[in-house]
Design a protein around this motif. Structure first.
Motif, PDB file in Angstrom:
ATOM      1  N   ILE A 239      24.029  48.809  38.966  1.00 17.54           N
ATOM      2  CA  ILE A 239      25.470  48.660  39.187  1.00 17.54           C
ATOM      3  C   ILE A 239      25.792  47.196  39.463  1.00 17.54           C
ATOM      4  CG2 ILE A 239      27.398  49.256  40.686  1.00 17.54           C
ATOM      5  CD1 ILE A 239      26.087  51.975  41.142  1.00 17.54           C
ATOM      6  N   ALA A 240      26.806  46.693  38.779  1.00 21.46           N
ATOM      7  CA  ALA A 240      27.252  45.311  38.962  1.00 21.46           C
ATOM      8  C   ALA A 240      28.575  45.311  39.706  1.00 21.46           C
ATOM      9  CB  ALA A 240      27.413  44.616  37.618  1.00 21.46           C
ATOM     10  N   GLN A 241      28.674  44.519  40.758  1.00 19.25           N
ATOM     11  CA  GLN A 241      29.911  44.349  41.525  1.00 19.25           C
ATOM     12  C   GLN A 241      30.168  42.857  41.662  1.00 19.25           C
ATOM     13  OE1 GLN A 241      32.394  46.500  43.438  1.00 19.25           O
ATOM     14  NE2 GLN A 241      33.213  44.447  43.059  1.00 19.25           N
ATOM     15  N   SER A 242      31.253  42.370  41.068  1.00 22.98           N
ATOM     16  CA  SER A 242      31.548  40.938  41.162  1.00 22.98           C
ATOM     17  C   SER A 242      32.279  40.632  42.461  1.00 22.98           C
ATOM     18  CB  SER A 242      32.370  40.470  39.960  1.00 22.98           C
ATOM     19  OG  SER A 242      33.605  41.134  39.899  1.00 22.98           O
ATOM     20  N   LEU A 243      32.197  39.382  42.879  1.00 24.15           N
ATOM     21  CA  LEU A 243      32.814  38.941  44.116  1.00 24.15           C
ATOM     22  C   LEU A 243      34.324  38.898  43.951  1.00 24.15           C
ATOM     23  CD1 LEU A 243      32.330  37.744  46.989  1.00 24.15           C
ATOM     24  CD2 LEU A 243      32.358  35.485  45.881  1.00 24.15           C
ATOM     25  N   ARG A 244      35.051  39.414  44.946  1.00 21.64           N
ATOM     26  CA  ARG A 244      36.509  39.417  44.888  1.00 21.64           C
ATOM     27  C   ARG A 244      37.056  38.153  45.537  1.00 21.64           C
ATOM     28  NH1 ARG A 244      40.764  42.413  48.646  1.00 21.64           N
ATOM     29  NH2 ARG A 244      42.611  41.560  47.606  1.00 21.64           N
ATOM     30  N   VAL A 245      37.413  37.183  44.703  1.00 17.80           N
ATOM     31  CA  VAL A 245      38.022  35.932  45.161  1.00 17.80           C
ATOM     32  C   VAL A 245      39.092  35.538  44.149  1.00 17.80           C
ATOM     33  CG1 VAL A 245      36.052  35.051  46.461  1.00 17.80           C
ATOM     34  CG2 VAL A 245      36.181  34.653  43.983  1.00 17.80           C
ATOM     35  N   PRO A 246      40.043  34.671  44.543  1.00 16.99           N
ATOM     36  CA  PRO A 246      41.095  34.286  43.604  1.00 16.99           C
ATOM     37  C   PRO A 246      40.580  33.510  42.403  1.00 16.99           C
ATOM     38  CG  PRO A 246      41.567  33.424  45.820  1.00 16.99           C
ATOM     39  CD  PRO A 246      40.246  34.100  45.889  1.00 16.99           C
ATOM     40  N   ILE A 268      32.935  50.554  33.065  1.00 14.22           N
ATOM     41  CA  ILE A 268      33.763  49.989  34.141  1.00 14.22           C
ATOM     42  C   ILE A 268      34.342  51.138  34.959  1.00 14.22           C
ATOM     43  CG2 ILE A 268      35.787  48.588  34.666  1.00 14.22           C
ATOM     44  CD1 ILE A 268      35.307  47.169  31.957  1.00 14.22           C
ATOM     45  N   THR A 269      33.971  51.214  36.231  1.00 17.57           N
ATOM     46  CA  THR A 269      34.430  52.328  37.063  1.00 17.57           C
ATOM     47  C   THR A 269      35.647  51.972  37.902  1.00 17.57           C
ATOM     48  OG1 THR A 269      32.808  51.717  38.756  1.00 17.57           O
ATOM     49  CG2 THR A 269      32.168  53.426  37.147  1.00 17.57           C
ATOM     50  N   GLU A 270      35.794  50.702  38.264  1.00 18.55           N
ATOM     51  CA  GLU A 270      36.967  50.287  39.036  1.00 18.55           C
ATOM     52  C   GLU A 270      37.072  48.774  39.024  1.00 18.55           C
ATOM     53  OE1 GLU A 270      36.173  51.979  42.886  1.00 18.55           O
ATOM     54  OE2 GLU A 270      35.224  50.147  43.615  1.00 18.55           O
ATOM     55  N   GLY A 271      38.244  48.298  39.416  1.00 21.04           N
ATOM     56  CA  GLY A 271      38.424  46.860  39.477  1.00 21.04           C
ATOM     57  C   GLY A 271      39.587  46.487  40.376  1.00 21.04           C
ATOM     58  N   TRP A 272      39.487  45.312  40.964  1.00 21.29           N
ATOM     59  CA  TRP A 272      40.605  44.747  41.707  1.00 21.29           C
ATOM     60  C   TRP A 272      41.476  43.972  40.721  1.00 21.29           C
ATOM     61  CZ3 TRP A 272      42.370  45.285  46.586  1.00 21.29           C
ATOM     62  CH2 TRP A 272      41.533  45.888  47.530  1.00 21.29           C
ATOM     63  N   ALA A 273      42.776  44.226  40.754  1.00 17.37           N
ATOM     64  CA  ALA A 273      43.706  43.564  39.851  1.00 17.37           C
ATOM     65  C   ALA A 273      44.812  42.874  40.635  1.00 17.37           C
ATOM     66  CB  ALA A 273      44.309  44.575  38.877  1.00 17.37           C
ATOM     67  N   ARG A 274      45.260  41.752  40.112  1.00 20.59           N
ATOM     68  CA  ARG A 274      46.377  41.024  40.731  1.00 20.59           C
ATOM     69  C   ARG A 274      47.680  41.741  40.388  1.00 20.59           C
ATOM     70  NH1 ARG A 274      42.911  37.148  38.379  1.00 20.59           N
ATOM     71  NH2 ARG A 274      41.860  35.903  39.984  1.00 20.59           N
ATOM     72  N   VAL A 275      48.451  42.067  41.407  1.00 19.83           N
ATOM     73  CA  VAL A 275      49.739  42.710  41.203  1.00 19.83           C
ATOM     74  C   VAL A 275      50.839  41.782  41.706  1.00 19.83           C
ATOM     75  CG1 VAL A 275      48.815  45.048  41.276  1.00 19.83           C
ATOM     76  CG2 VAL A 275      49.537  43.944  43.402  1.00 19.83           C
ATOM     77  N   GLN A 276      52.071  42.149  41.461  1.00 15.86           N
ATOM     78  CA  GLN A 276      53.181  41.291  41.856  1.00 15.86           C
ATOM     79  C   GLN A 276      54.390  42.119  42.253  1.00 15.86           C
ATOM     80  OE1 GLN A 276      55.079  39.476  38.053  1.00 15.86           O
ATOM     81  NE2 GLN A 276      52.970  39.964  37.516  1.00 15.86           N
ATOM     82  N   ARG A 277      55.355  41.471  42.851  1.00 12.57           N
ATOM     83  CA  ARG A 277      56.578  42.173  43.233  1.00 12.57           C
ATOM     84  C   ARG A 277      57.340  42.600  41.994  1.00 12.57           C
ATOM     85  NH1 ARG A 277      59.340  37.638  46.264  1.00 12.57           N
ATOM     86  NH2 ARG A 277      61.144  39.046  46.114  1.00 12.57           N
ATOM     87  N   ARG A 278      58.012  43.714  42.117  1.00 14.29           N
ATOM     88  CA  ARG A 278      58.771  44.240  40.991  1.00 14.29           C
ATOM     89  C   ARG A 278      59.978  43.351  40.714  1.00 14.29           C
ATOM     90  NH1 ARG A 278      56.757  49.038  39.763  1.00 14.29           N
ATOM     91  NH2 ARG A 278      58.495  49.535  38.393  1.00 14.29           N
ATOM     92  N   PRO A 279      60.308  43.109  39.457  1.00 17.16           N
ATOM     93  CA  PRO A 279      61.434  42.232  39.118  1.00 17.16           C
ATOM     94  C   PRO A 279      62.767  42.793  39.613  1.00 17.16           C
ATOM     95  CG  PRO A 279      60.046  42.651  37.201  1.00 17.16           C
ATOM     96  CD  PRO A 279      59.606  43.604  38.262  1.00 17.16           C
ATOM     97  N   GLU A 280      63.634  41.898  40.047  1.00 18.24           N
ATOM     98  CA  GLU A 280      64.986  42.265  40.465  1.00 18.24           C
ATOM     99  C   GLU A 280      66.057  41.561  39.638  1.00 18.24           C
ATOM    100  OE1 GLU A 280      65.570  41.746  44.639  1.00 18.24           O
ATOM    101  OE2 GLU A 280      63.654  42.675  45.183  1.00 18.24           O
ATOM    102  N   PHE A 281      65.685  40.478  38.994  1.00 18.51           N
ATOM    103  CA  PHE A 281      66.644  39.698  38.215  1.00 18.51           C
ATOM    104  C   PHE A 281      66.219  39.722  36.750  1.00 18.51           C
ATOM    105  CE2 PHE A 281      66.352  37.952  42.480  1.00 18.51           C
ATOM    106  CZ  PHE A 281      67.688  37.876  42.874  1.00 18.51           C
ATOM    107  N   ARG A 282      67.159  40.033  35.859  1.00 16.08           N
ATOM    108  CA  ARG A 282      66.863  40.104  34.428  1.00 16.08           C
ATOM    109  C   ARG A 282      68.020  39.536  33.622  1.00 16.08           C
ATOM    110  NH1 ARG A 282      64.736  44.971  36.429  1.00 16.08           N
ATOM    111  NH2 ARG A 282      62.542  45.342  35.882  1.00 16.08           N
ATOM    112  N   ALA A 283      67.694  38.992  32.465  1.00 12.42           N
ATOM    113  CA  ALA A 283      68.712  38.523  31.525  1.00 12.42           C
ATOM    114  C   ALA A 283      68.090  38.518  30.136  1.00 12.42           C
ATOM    115  CB  ALA A 283      69.204  37.127  31.890  1.00 12.42           C
TER     116      ALA A 283
END
Length: 526
Positions: A239-246, A268-283
């Motif tokens: 099993i390979a687990q990579s280090l969680r850093v930015p 691939i069984t799981e992963g840490w993913a970068r998420v973000q705030r949901r958009p509020e402004f659109r055009a």
């Protein structure tokens, strides 16, 4: 989560032979309407093919040991649904009842240890294992083309968002999690992964990682690669687990080994993913260009401006007509900006200003144009299945190239594929093009081909169109795939695209991690 992709027993059923939900497939009336739309452009060969009846399958040739038997299913519907992906050639074969070598078993692991147990048995018994997420591959990625028994490893039981780190804005997501379930889990936190491939509803997080999927957004962090923080992978070697850093500069990135590995180096069984705030402004805006060359130059100007629109989708005249009901012979550019932090109207205004400099004309009914195209985009795979029943051959392929190379590549692709249509069917194939993603140094053009078919010869015609497209893309310096993956269908051109020293390293990694050679044989490597 049920293994066939349904989210509860009382909910809708996935189609075993076509795209998506069984109850959303085009019915006979809708197919008749489609035939009336298509027949002025392409001849139709015969009547509408019926919806297939599940064929009888040969008895399984595998008997799993007690340790994994409870994880396995061998009923005909499950095996048929896991035999192929959902490319046109897959759908046509299932329509014709061609199931030459369906999986003998389909295993549904519920835990990482279940995955380990299945791979341990398979490696010891020499049983090929093809990892299967949502089964939406259009490049032969989940189809075993050897002649012997094999097992499909359905990972949808490994689902859910296990943890959300709101401080660091990251989420631990299990590999078998479908797109809608992932977003549902993030929504209460006000977060989003912001990764929406066309297959979003029916594909999985692990599948996106394994195929280096591209999201719907045209610029910025759109490839899943950019959103990965760390990965956990089961291989026959451990099993390979990579280090969680930015970020890290510690040698070659281990995550890059698994991204795009398509199940041939590990699961691939799981992963840490970068998420973000949901958009509020659109055009958003839609612009018309009478000259396609002007539209291409406008998109280049926007892509190189640093504005980073969420959508910057250029439709050529035929794509605009078929997808956005714009029948005036002009191209359309769909622009959109969004933000969770600030208004984006000024960004849109500047992008429109750049387009005006290239003779782009904003449309008053921009929302209607964008809405029509979006509706067509979402329903396109169902439409493709209807065309398959009508005998029309449909192919989609995509690439990426530099801005300097695009004009020649585009012209060559259109000419070569149209000519291949004449050679195979006596009628020129219709070719449309849109930009799905744009970068400062080049676009990612996405081509759709419609060709006359002959009953029983659809796969051969599809293969000929694929060869023509792949050869001309390679000859003009494009990549064989921008986001559809390599699978088995793109392997000849991928072998020519990758450097030979890298091929040596890939083969060595395959030998070290999968010494028995059981993981998805035939993908990435012959």
């Amino acid at each position: 989560m049920n293994g066939d992709g349904t989210r509860a027993a009382a909910e809708r059923e996935r189609s075993w032979w076509g795209w998506g939900w069984a109850d959303q497939a085009l019915d006979e009336q809708a197919c008749a309407k489609l035939a009336r739309r298509v027949s002025p452009f392409l001849p139709l060969d015969g009547d509408l093919a019926p919806v297939p009846v599940l064929p009888e399958l040969p008895a399984p040739r595998l008997a799993p040991p007690t340790a994994v038997a409870a994880l396995c299913r061998a009923d005909a519907r499950t095996r048929a649904a896991h035999a192929y992906g959902r490319a046109y050639r897959d759908v046509v074969r299932l329509l014709r009842g061609v199931l030459d070598n369906p999986p003998d078993l389909v295993a549904y692991p519920r835990t990482e240890q279940d995955v380990v147990a299945v791979l341990d048995w398979a490696a010891g018994a020499g049983v090929p294992v093809v990892p299967f997420g949502g089964g939406t591959s259009v490049v032969g990625g989940v189809e075993y083309r050897g002649g012997g028994p094999w097992l499909s490893l359905d990972l949808t039981g490994l689902s859910g968002v296990a943890e959300v780190d709101e401080v660091s804005r990251a989420a631990l997501i299990r590999g078998g999690t479908f797109g809608p379930d992932l977003e549902d889990a993030l929504r209460p936190h006000g977060l989003t992964l912001r990764h929406f491939p066309q297959s979003f509803e029916f594909s999985t997080f692990g599948g996106w990682l394994a195929t280096r999927a591209g999201g719907h957004y045209a610029t910025g962090y759109t490839h899943i690669d950019d959103l990965v923080e760390a990965l956990r992978v089961v291989t026959p070697a451990g099993i390979a687990q990579s280090l969680r850093v930015p970020a890290s500069g510690a040698g070659p990135s281990p995550d890059r080994l698994w991204l795009g590995s398509e199940g041939t180096l590990g699961v691939i069984t799981e992963g840490w993913a970068r998420v973000q705030r949901r958009p509020e402004f659109r055009a958003g805006a839609a612009l018309r260009f009478d000259a396609y060359a002007d539209a291409v130059q406008a998109v280049r100007a926007v892509a190189q401006s640093g504005l980073r629109p969420a959508n910057c989708r250029l439709l050529d005249p035929l794509e605009a007509m078929l997808g956005a009901a714009a029948a005036d012979g002009a191209s359309r550019l769909l622009l959109a900006f969004e933000s969770a932090d600030h208004p984006v109207d000024a960004l849109l205004a500047r992008a429109v200003e750049l387009c005006r400099a290239h003779r782009g004309v904003p449309e008053e009914a921009a929302a209607g144009t964008a809405g029509q195209w979006r509706e067509t985009f979402v329903g396109a795979p169902y439409l493709r299945d209807g065309l398959a029943r009508l005998g029309v051959v449909v192919e989609t392929f995509e690439t990426a190239c530099t801005w300097a190379a695009f004009e020649a590549l585009h012209a060559a692709v259109v000419a070569a594929v149209a000519t291949a249509g004449v050679t195979e069917t006596g009628h020129p194939a219709l070719v449309t093009c849109r930009f799905t993603h744009v970068y400062p140094d080049g676009p990612a053009p996405y081509f759709t081909v419609y060709a006359a078919g002959r009953r029983g010869a659809e796969v051969a015609i599809w293969d000929a169109l694929k060869r023509a497209a792949g050869d001309v893309i390679a000859a003009h310096g494009g990549t064989i795939t921008h986001h559809h993956a390599v699978g088995r269908d793109h392997l000849p051109w991928y072998a020519g695209q990758r450097p030979e020293p890298f091929a040596l390293a890939l083969r060595a990694a395959k030998t070290a991690l999968d010494p028995a050679g059981v993981l998805n044989p035939g993908v990435l490597l012959p």
